[in-house]
Scaffold this active site. Structure first.
Site, PDB file in Angstrom:
ATOM      1  N   GLU A  85      -4.812 -46.536  -6.279  1.00 38.85           N
ATOM      2  CA  GLU A  85      -4.515 -47.152  -5.442  1.00 38.85           C
ATOM      3  C   GLU A  85      -3.438 -47.820  -5.435  1.00 38.85           C
ATOM      4  O   GLU A  85      -2.774 -48.192  -4.887  1.00 38.85           O
ATOM      5  CB  GLU A  85      -5.824 -48.249  -4.982  1.00 38.85           C
ATOM      6  CG  GLU A  85      -6.407 -47.349  -3.608  1.00 38.85           C
ATOM      7  CD  GLU A  85      -6.335 -46.679  -2.472  1.00 38.85           C
ATOM      8  OE1 GLU A  85      -5.466 -46.284  -1.850  1.00 38.85           O
ATOM      9  OE2 GLU A  85      -6.860 -45.303  -2.590  1.00 38.85           O
ATOM     10  N   SER A  89     -20.783  -9.532  16.569  1.00 39.76           N
ATOM     11  CA  SER A  89     -20.536  -9.343  18.251  1.00 39.76           C
ATOM     12  C   SER A  89     -20.389  -9.762  19.275  1.00 39.76           C
ATOM     13  O   SER A  89     -19.350  -9.190  20.637  1.00 39.76           O
ATOM     14  CB  SER A  89     -21.677  -8.070  18.672  1.00 39.76           C
ATOM     15  OG  SER A  89     -22.621  -6.843  17.749  1.00 39.76           O
TER      16      SER A  89
END
Length: 833
Positions: free
Chosen positions: A107, A382
């Site tokens: 950071e 399908s």
């Protein structure tokens, strides 16, 4: 010429006035002094402003006002607390050095060098932003982030950033680096409702803070940038990738060795057993999904959004969500696993009329596992057929639900899909109802890959380059489609072919923020007729005999099942990797997926497949739609009707003995272009045969035989729609037997005798069965050159001549064996049914 050149060379040149070095020096000096003075004044203003703010709000050690989430009716369903209930304050001495190093390396690498503002980082960020022409990198220090999280709201304005800088500098003046880092690690948000590194260590790893290992510390340090995205529960893969970045930064700054980095990168995360105890909130999967959407709308991070005091109004229907949650909590709805990796599922419900997401399930035990499967890609099987095969075919205008797919191939360019029925012609409706594979591939081959791909992508199904082949007709995609994508695609079918924009948020309000959902302009993605035909066909899937019959509820449903084979290399056993049912009523669309997160030979679905997904659809949607006004699917006025020709009326079948035939007749139908198909079955045969086609309304069957019974019926056939009418009633005609007597002597017939006069109908009397003989008993005559049929209007014709043609000029030789045969050959009238 030379004179002019000499004068020119002799003319004096204009000299430029030069600035002396002394002037340069003073100019630069005073510019620097002014800049320094301005900088000092600005810095003092920043410090003074920060000191003032700290004096006024120095005791504000709690998070900002929680944002609140509401359902579709405005009822509060969740408060986005920053998890103060799940935060434990840690002393500096409790925080292991490896955790501090990981957060600093990630950071704010210059944390121990700057005084609250890192001008090098700010300058680097500005340069990168200018090059990229957008904000690609931030320059905030840990101290600035702390100032923002503790003292400020999350609005992104210039004055907020200036105030943030003021407080950061003031914090650096009043606190030590260790105190700032400790406060930051105690307040940082780690996702899943957890704040503070101490609570995070317990929640994610089940360990005390002081016992964190390197890989665990790096995992936590990876999360502040995007807590919901980079936590190891929501997305293990993204968490591991981000952890690797943190470890590389730690190695770069000399905190760890390369060997330590590699070992920490390789660890696979496993949730601890006590994680369940730290869950909170209702409708967690929906709230998490809405939170992601709100972050995009507001351009805020999750931590910022939680402290913004916003009112977030969503599309959640609690009745629908409770129905989802109830069924997903019922283990009987899912296959039993052989171990602790349970069979998973996800579901999403969309109101396709306005795009509102009414409910969703991110998975079973979602709050514990956090992997929201609603937007995760799986193989659709399908369920993709209406999207890539039948939809494009219908859209072309060349095919209809009743069209017969000739389907005369088993292989297509060396691609040979399996199908239990084989290459048998079938209507498009029956092909989708029974989920046949060969017709779907045949249809895609006819439509073309390019057209099918364009159609699918319009509906939101993204296909990779390697997907563009005939295998996509059966859902064999590289990455697949998510339940949300499948539900969205089917929503278009349900919405008369118009686009649908799925969303969970309708409005966000706050002190400095107002936003309201505005639906994008509707687009006609397929014709209303195509959407209707797909709906009509897929209603048969849910009807008796369809693969999705278990999805039926108390209102019309259209939908499609889908399954994919396990595809595990070397494994020969049966098993299903993905099972689907995607369907819709006239009001809502839903997609259900079932399967395992990680498929192997011990973790495949063994039964049910698409039928299980269809059953879950029905169990959820029935109660979810209770009280929702029933609507009907819309049939466009231009849609052609799947209607067979009318049944033929006044069908007759009569045996005409004079001509030895069965005469068939019926009334014509009004429709044009019809063909009449006559079917016949003779006694002893098992089935009717297609006897003849006719365009008129009468047919003569000249191929009948004595003593045989024949059955007939007729149907009308429309070649345009490929539809047949219901058959007429069956009529039966029995052809009379011919009995030959054995006691009549045969006499020779003279060949040179003079012809006798035919009887005049007075002296000779007809026989019992209608044959006639002359007075002399012979009635023999010379055969005429050409015989004529009897006069049908003169019943006395031919009486008394004994000839075979009753009414002929004379008999042929030899004469009939008996009167019965003569009667038959003379064609005396006889009726038949």
């Amino acid at each position: 010429m030379a004179e002019r050149a000499k004068r020119k060379s002799a003319s004096p040149r204009k000299k430029k006035k030069r600035i002396s070095g002394k002037a340069w020096f003073y100019g630069l000096f005073f510019t620097a002094v002014i800049g320094i003075v301005c900088g000092i004044i600005g810095y003092l203003l920043i410090i003074l402003n920060g000191e003032r703010l700290l004096e006024e709000h120095g005791s504000k050690l709690e998070f900002g006002e929680a944002s609140i989430i509401y359902d579709v009716n405005g009822e509060e369903i969740s408060r986005l607390y920053t998890a103060v209930d799940h935060r434990e304050v840690a002393e500096f001495s409790e925080i292991p050095e490896i955790m501090r190093q990981a957060i600093v390396a990630t950071e704010d690498e210059r944390f121990y060098e700057h005084s609250g503002l890192d001008f090098w980082a700010i300058g680097r960020a500005v340069v990168k932003d200018v090059i990229a022409r957008s904000a690609v990198e931030g320059g905030s220090t840990i101290t600035q982030q702390l100032a923002k999280n503790v003292f400020l709201s999350a609005d992104k304005t210039f004055f907020r950033k200036a105030t943030e800088a003021s407080i950061a500098v003031a914090l650096e003046q009043q606190m030590t680096k260790d105190e700032i880092l400790t406060m930051y690690l105690n307040r940082i948000y780690f996702g899943k409702g957890i704040s503070g590194v101490k609570a995070a260590a317990d929640f994610y790893f089940g360990v005390e803070l002081k016992d964190l290992e390197l890989w665990q510390a790096a995992t936590l340090a990876a999360m502040p940038k995007a807590p919901n995205r980079y936590n190891p529960i929501n997305d293990p893969e993204a968490s591991m990738n981000r952890r690797a970045v943190v470890l590389s930064l730690m190695e770069k700054h000399g905190y760890i060795t390369e060997q330590e980095k590699l070992e920490a990168q390789a660890v696979v995360y496993t949730p601890p057993a006590n994680q369940e105890q730290m869950k909170e909130g209702s409708y967690h999967a929906f709230v998490d999904f809405a939170l992601e959407e709100a972050m995009e709308i507001t351009n805020l991070s999750e931590a910022e959004l939680r402290v913004s005091g916003l009112q977030i109004y969503t599309t959640l229907d609690q009745q629908a969500q409770k129905s989802v949650d109830e069924q997903y909590a019922n283990d009987d709805n899912f296959e039993k696993s052989v171990d602790d990796q349970i069979a998973q599922s996800s579901m999403v419900i969309i109101d396709h009329r306005n795009g509102e997401i009414k409910a969703l399930a991110g998975g079973r035990d979602y709050e514990m596992r956090g992997w929201n499967r609603v937007d995760k890609l799986r193989q659709p099987g399908s369920a993709i057929k209406p999207i890539v095969s039948y939809g494009p075919a219908l859209e072309s205008g060349k095919y209809f639900p009743w069209s017969t797919l000739t389907n005369d191939k088993e292989c297509f360019n060396n691609y040979c899909p399996s199908d239990a029925w084989g290459p048998v012609p079938v209507s498009m409706t029956d092909a989708i109802k029974q989920s046949r594979n060969l017709p779907a591939v045949w249809m895609l081959n006819e439509v073309g890959i390019k057209n099918a791909t364009a159609f699918a992508e319009k509906l939101g199904i993204q296909l990779e380059d390697e997907d563009r082949n005939l295998a996509m007709a059966l859902g064999g995609l590289t990455k697949g489609a998510s339940p949300l994508q499948m539900a969205t695609a089917y929503s278009v079918m349900a919405n008369d072919g118009k686009s649908v924009d799925p969303h969970t948020i309708t409005r966000i309000t706050g002190k400095n923020f107002e936003w309201e959902y505005k639906a994008p302009a509707s687009k006609q993605l397929m014709s209303p007729e195509t959407a209707w035909y797909l709906t009509e066909m897929m209603q048969s899937v849910v009807a008796k005999g369809g693969t999705g019959a278990r999805a039926a509820i108390d209102r019309p449903v259209a939908g499609k099942t889908g399954t994919t084979q396990h595809g595990i290399p070397g494994y020969k056993g049966d098993g299903i990797k993905d099972a689907w049912f995607v369907g819709y009523t006239a009001e809502w669309t839903a997609a259900v997926w079932m399967g395992y997160d990680k498929t192997d030979k011990n973790h495949v679905l063994q039964k049910g497949g698409g039928q299980s997904a269809a059953a879950l659809f029905a169990k959820v949607m029935g109660p979810a739609l209770k009280g929702v006004e029933k609507e009907s699917f819309n049939r466009p006025a231009e849609a052609k009707e799947d209607k067979p020709p009318a049944t033929i009326a006044n069908f007759k079948a009569v045996f005409v003995e004079e001509e030895v035939k069965v005469q068939l007749s019926w009334d014509p139908l009004e429709a044009s272009g019809l063909t009449y198909e006559v079917y016949r079955k003779e006694s002893g045969a098992n089935d009717f045969v297609h006897f003849v086609d006719a365009v008129t309304t009468n047919v003569d069957d000249m191929s009948v035989f004595p003593g045989v019974t024949y059955d007939y019926y007729v149907v009308a056939y429309d070649a345009k729609t490929e539809q047949r009418s219901e058959p007429t009633q069956t009529l039966t005609v029995t052809i009379p037997e011919v009995e030959l007597p054995t006691d009549i002597p045969m006499e020779p017939v003279p060949t040179d005798s003079e012809p006798t006069e035919p009887g005049d109908g007075q002296e000779g009397q007809p026989g019992e069965d209608g044959g006639g003989q002359g007075e002399d008993g012979t009635g023999q005559t010379e055969p005429p050159a050409e015989t004529e049929p009897p006069n049908e209007t003169d019943p006395g014709a031919g009486q008394g001549d004994g000839s075979a043609g009753g009414g002929d000029a004379g008999a042929t030789t030899p004469p009939p064996a008996d009167d019965a045969l003569g009667d038959f050959l003379n064609g005396l009238e006889s009726g038949g049914e």
